[in-house]
Design a protein around this motif. Structure first.
Motif, PDB file in Angstrom:
ATOM      1  N   ARG A 169       0.846  -1.187   0.000  1.00 54.54           N
ATOM      2  CA  ARG A 169       0.000   0.000   0.000  1.00 54.54           C
ATOM      3  C   ARG A 169       0.886   1.243   0.000  1.00 54.54           C
ATOM      4  O   ARG A 169       1.928   1.271   0.660  1.00 54.54           O
ATOM      5  N   THR A 170       0.463   2.252  -0.739  1.00 58.63           N
ATOM      6  CA  THR A 170       1.176   3.536  -0.729  1.00 58.63           C
ATOM      7  C   THR A 170       0.162   4.673  -0.650  1.00 58.63           C
ATOM      8  O   THR A 170      -1.000   4.512  -1.033  1.00 58.63           O
ATOM      9  N   ALA A 171       0.624   5.802  -0.144  1.00 66.34           N
ATOM     10  CA  ALA A 171      -0.209   7.008  -0.091  1.00 66.34           C
ATOM     11  C   ALA A 171       0.692   8.213  -0.289  1.00 66.34           C
ATOM     12  O   ALA A 171       1.747   8.303   0.336  1.00 66.34           O
ATOM     13  N   THR A 172       0.269   9.140  -1.148  1.00 63.55           N
ATOM     14  CA  THR A 172       1.089  10.305  -1.492  1.00 63.55           C
ATOM     15  C   THR A 172       0.391  11.595  -1.097  1.00 63.55           C
ATOM     16  O   THR A 172      -0.795  11.791  -1.376  1.00 63.55           O
ATOM     17  N   VAL A 173       1.158  12.459  -0.449  1.00 58.57           N
ATOM     18  CA  VAL A 173       0.684  13.778  -0.043  1.00 58.57           C
ATOM     19  C   VAL A 173       1.196  14.821  -1.029  1.00 58.57           C
ATOM     20  O   VAL A 173       2.359  14.746  -1.458  1.00 58.57           O
ATOM     21  N   VAL A 211       5.214  19.927  -3.348  1.00 59.01           N
ATOM     22  CA  VAL A 211       5.969  19.017  -2.495  1.00 59.01           C
ATOM     23  C   VAL A 211       5.233  17.680  -2.509  1.00 59.01           C
ATOM     24  O   VAL A 211       4.028  17.631  -2.234  1.00 59.01           O
ATOM     25  N   LEU A 212       5.941  16.605  -2.840  1.00 56.51           N
ATOM     26  CA  LEU A 212       5.342  15.282  -2.956  1.00 56.51           C
ATOM     27  C   LEU A 212       6.015  14.335  -1.962  1.00 56.51           C
ATOM     28  O   LEU A 212       7.235  14.192  -1.971  1.00 56.51           O
ATOM     29  N   MET A 213       5.226  13.702  -1.101  1.00 54.90           N
ATOM     30  CA  MET A 213       5.755  12.722  -0.154  1.00 54.90           C
ATOM     31  C   MET A 213       4.941  11.444  -0.260  1.00 54.90           C
ATOM     32  O   MET A 213       3.709  11.476  -0.129  1.00 54.90           O
ATOM     33  N   GLU A 214       5.633  10.333  -0.511  1.00 53.09           N
ATOM     34  CA  GLU A 214       4.936   9.045  -0.576  1.00 53.09           C
ATOM     35  C   GLU A 214       5.329   8.172   0.612  1.00 53.09           C
ATOM     36  O   GLU A 214       6.507   8.039   0.939  1.00 53.09           O
ATOM     37  N   PHE A 215       4.309   7.584   1.240  1.00 50.54           N
ATOM     38  CA  PHE A 215       4.500   6.656   2.344  1.00 50.54           C
ATOM     39  C   PHE A 215       4.025   5.273   1.907  1.00 50.54           C
ATOM     40  O   PHE A 215       3.168   5.146   1.022  1.00 50.54           O
ATOM     41  N   SER A 216       4.573   4.235   2.530  1.00 48.90           N
ATOM     42  CA  SER A 216       4.196   2.881   2.140  1.00 48.90           C
ATOM     43  C   SER A 216       3.993   2.013   3.363  1.00 48.90           C
ATOM     44  O   SER A 216       4.371   2.375   4.479  1.00 48.90           O
ATOM     45  N   GLY A 217       3.371   0.853   3.141  1.00 47.04           N
ATOM     46  CA  GLY A 217       3.144  -0.097   4.220  1.00 47.04           C
ATOM     47  C   GLY A 217       1.819   0.112   4.914  1.00 47.04           C
ATOM     48  O   GLY A 217       0.980   0.914   4.505  1.00 47.04           O
ATOM     49  N   THR A 218       1.636  -0.604   6.008  1.00 41.31           N
ATOM     50  CA  THR A 218       0.347  -0.575   6.706  1.00 41.31           C
ATOM     51  C   THR A 218       0.045   0.786   7.318  1.00 41.31           C
ATOM     52  O   THR A 218      -1.123   1.126   7.542  1.00 41.31           O
ATOM     53  N   SER A 219       1.082   1.572   7.611  1.00 41.21           N
ATOM     54  CA  SER A 219       0.860   2.891   8.226  1.00 41.21           C
ATOM     55  C   SER A 219       0.845   4.025   7.209  1.00 41.21           C
ATOM     56  O   SER A 219       0.874   5.197   7.583  1.00 41.21           O
ATOM     57  N   ALA A 220       0.806   3.692   5.911  1.00 40.73           N
ATOM     58  CA  ALA A 220       0.928   4.713   4.866  1.00 40.73           C
ATOM     59  C   ALA A 220      -0.138   5.801   4.996  1.00 40.73           C
ATOM     60  O   ALA A 220       0.167   6.997   5.001  1.00 40.73           O
ATOM     61  N   LEU A 221      -1.409   5.402   5.110  1.00 33.17           N
ATOM     62  CA  LEU A 221      -2.484   6.391   5.165  1.00 33.17           C
ATOM     63  C   LEU A 221      -2.419   7.209   6.448  1.00 33.17           C
ATOM     64  O   LEU A 221      -2.698   8.421   6.441  1.00 33.17           O
ATOM     65  N   ASP A 222      -2.024   6.569   7.540  1.00 35.84           N
ATOM     66  CA  ASP A 222      -1.937   7.290   8.812  1.00 35.84           C
ATOM     67  C   ASP A 222      -0.844   8.348   8.770  1.00 35.84           C
ATOM     68  O   ASP A 222      -1.055   9.494   9.177  1.00 35.84           O
ATOM     69  N   GLN A 223       0.330   7.978   8.282  1.00 40.33           N
ATOM     70  CA  GLN A 223       1.431   8.936   8.194  1.00 40.33           C
ATOM     71  C   GLN A 223       1.097  10.071   7.230  1.00 40.33           C
ATOM     72  O   GLN A 223       1.345  11.250   7.512  1.00 40.33           O
ATOM     73  N   ALA A 224       0.543   9.702   6.063  1.00 38.19           N
ATOM     74  CA  ALA A 224       0.205  10.722   5.074  1.00 38.19           C
ATOM     75  C   ALA A 224      -0.830  11.703   5.626  1.00 38.19           C
ATOM     76  O   ALA A 224      -0.738  12.919   5.404  1.00 38.19           O
TER      77      ALA A 224
END
Length: 345
Positions: A169-173, A211-224
Motif C-alpha cells: 500500500r502507498t499514499a502520497t501527499v 511538495v510530494l511525499m509518498e509513504f508505504s506499508g500498513t501505516s501509509a495512510l496514517d502517516q500521510a
C-alpha cells in the motif's frame, strides 16, 4: 562488439587499441565521439541468481531494468532503484550513470544497493569485488567506484544487488506553493518531522511548485494524513522531469532549492528535486542557459546529463588529481571513452 559472456568481453578487449564506448539500452542522449567503437551489453542479459530468502540478486549488465523488476515482483520484492526509464534502461547503464529516482530518499542511491560487481578492464583482466550478501567487506569497493564512472574505467559485466520487499500500500501527499522561499520552508519543516517517507520530491514548473511525499506499508495512510491531503500522483511523470533535450544535475544542499528554481525559471526550465538530499535536475529546451546556470549556482556542481557534449562537466572539480590516478590505474591503455570525463580524463 556484442559479447555474449564476460569472458568473451575480456577476450575482445585484450590488446584492443581503439577507443571503446560501453552501451546498454541507449536511453541516454549523449553526444558520442566519432571514433569510439561501441561495446554493447545487450547479449549479457541473464539474471544469474535471485536469492529470494536473502533479498539479493546477481544480474548481468545488459539485463533490462524493467525485466528484472518483473522477476523480483513475482516474489514480492523489488530493486529499490527507480530511475526514469523511457524503455530499455539496463542494469549496467544505471550503475554506470549512477541514475536514481524518488526512492533514493529512503533507500539511497545506486552505490548503496550494489553489494558486488564484476568488471572487465582495458587489458582484458576480469576483476571482482564484494560478493552477494548484504554485509560484505570483501575486496576494494569497485561497486562504488564504477557507479557514476560513465563507462570511463572499464566494462561493467555483472552486479550483485540488495533487494527490498514490494509495498502493498502507498499514499502520497501533495502540498502546493508558488513562492520558492515558502516552498523551502515547507521542505525544511517536513524534513525535521519523524516521518518515514519513501519519496520526498519537489516539482517546479511554470511558476508553480509541489511538495510530494509518498509513504508505504500498513501505516501509509496514517502517516500521510498527518502531513496533508492524499492525492493520486503520476510518479512516472515526476521521473520524466529528469529527462529532456538538455538536463543539468545540481548537487548541493537542501537550502539551495530556491536558487535552483530561480535559475531554472530564468531559462525556461523545469525542476525536480530530491528535496531533503540537495539533488536537483533542471530540464532545458537547449544548452544556451547551461553556462549561466553554472555561474548562478556556483560553487555547486552542475553536470550536464541528457544532451551532454564537450561541456558535460564543470571546469574545476575537487579531487581531479585522484581521478586522474584512478583512470591511469584502471584504464592504462586509455581506451574507455578517453577525454570524455572530468578534466578531459
Amino acid at each position: 562488439m556484442r559479447p555474449a559472456s564476460i569472458e568473451e568481453a575480456a577476450a575482445l578487449l585484450k590488446g584492443f587499441e581503439k577507443p571503446v564506448r560501453p552501451v546498454g539500452g541507449g536511453t541516454k542522449p549523449w553526444v558520442p565521439a566519432r571514433d569510439e567503437e561501441q561495446l554493447e551489453t545487450g547479449a549479457l542479459n541473464r539474471i544469474l541468481e535471485h536469492n529470494v530468502g536473502d533479498f539479493t540478486a546477481v544480474l548481468e549488465a545488459g539485463v533490462p531494468f524493467a525485466e528484472a523488476q518483473r522477476a523480483f515482483a513475482a516474489h514480492g520484492q523489488r530493486l529499490s532503484w527507480d530511475p526514469p526509464d523511457p524503455g530499455g534502461a539496463t542494469i549496467g547503464g544505471i550503475v554506470a550513470s549512477n541514475d536514481s529516482g524518488p526512492l533514493r530518499h529512503r533507500y539511497g542511491g545506486v552505490r548503496d544497493l550494489v553489494v558486488g560487481i564484476t568488471v572487465v578492464l582495458s587489458d582484458g583482466t576480469i576483476a571482482k569485488a564484494g560478493g552477494k550478501v548484504i554485509k560484505n567487506v570483501a575486496g576494494y569497493d569497485l561497486g562504488k567506484l564504477f557507479a557514476g564512472s560513465f563507462g570511463t574505467l572499464g566494462l561493467i559485466g555483472s552486479v550483485a544487488v540488495r533487494l527490498h520487499p514490494l509495498p502493498g500500500r502507498t499514499a502520497t501527499v501533495v502540498l502546493e506553493h508558488t513562492n520558492p522561499d515558502h516552498l523551502l520552508e515547507e521542505v525544511l519543516r517536513l524534513a525535521r518531522r519523524p516521518l518515514e517517507a519513501d519519496k520526498f520530491d519537489v516539482v517546479w514548473s511554470g511558476g508553480h511548485g509541489r511538495v510530494l511525499m509518498e509513504f508505504s506499508g500498513t501505516s501509509a495512510l496514517d502517516q500521510a494524513g498527518r502531513v496533508g491531503p492524499v492525492r493520486d500522483v503520476d510518479w512516472e511523470e515526476v521521473r520524466g522531469l529528469q529527462r529532456g533535450e538538455v538536463v543539468v544535475k545540481v548537487s548541493g544542499r537542501p537550502t539551495d532549492l530556491p536558487a535552483v528554481i530561480r535559475a531554472a525559471d530564468d531559462h525556461g526550465g523545469t525542476v525536480v528535486s530530491r528535496a531533503a538530499l540537495g539533488l536537483s535536475w533542471i530540464a532545458l529546451q537547449n544548452a544556451e542557459g547551461v553556462a549561466a546556470i553554472r555561474e548562478a549556482l556556483a560553487p555547486r556542481t552542475c553536470v550536464v546529463l541528457d544532451g551532454a557534449g564537450a561541456d558535460q562537466w564543470p571546469a574545476d572539480v575537487p579531487g581531479q588529481v585522484v581521478m586522474e590516478r584512478l583512470k591511469a590505474r584502471f584504464d592504462p591503455a586509455r581506451i574507455f571513452r578517453p577525454g570524455s570525463f572530468v578534466g578531459g580524463i
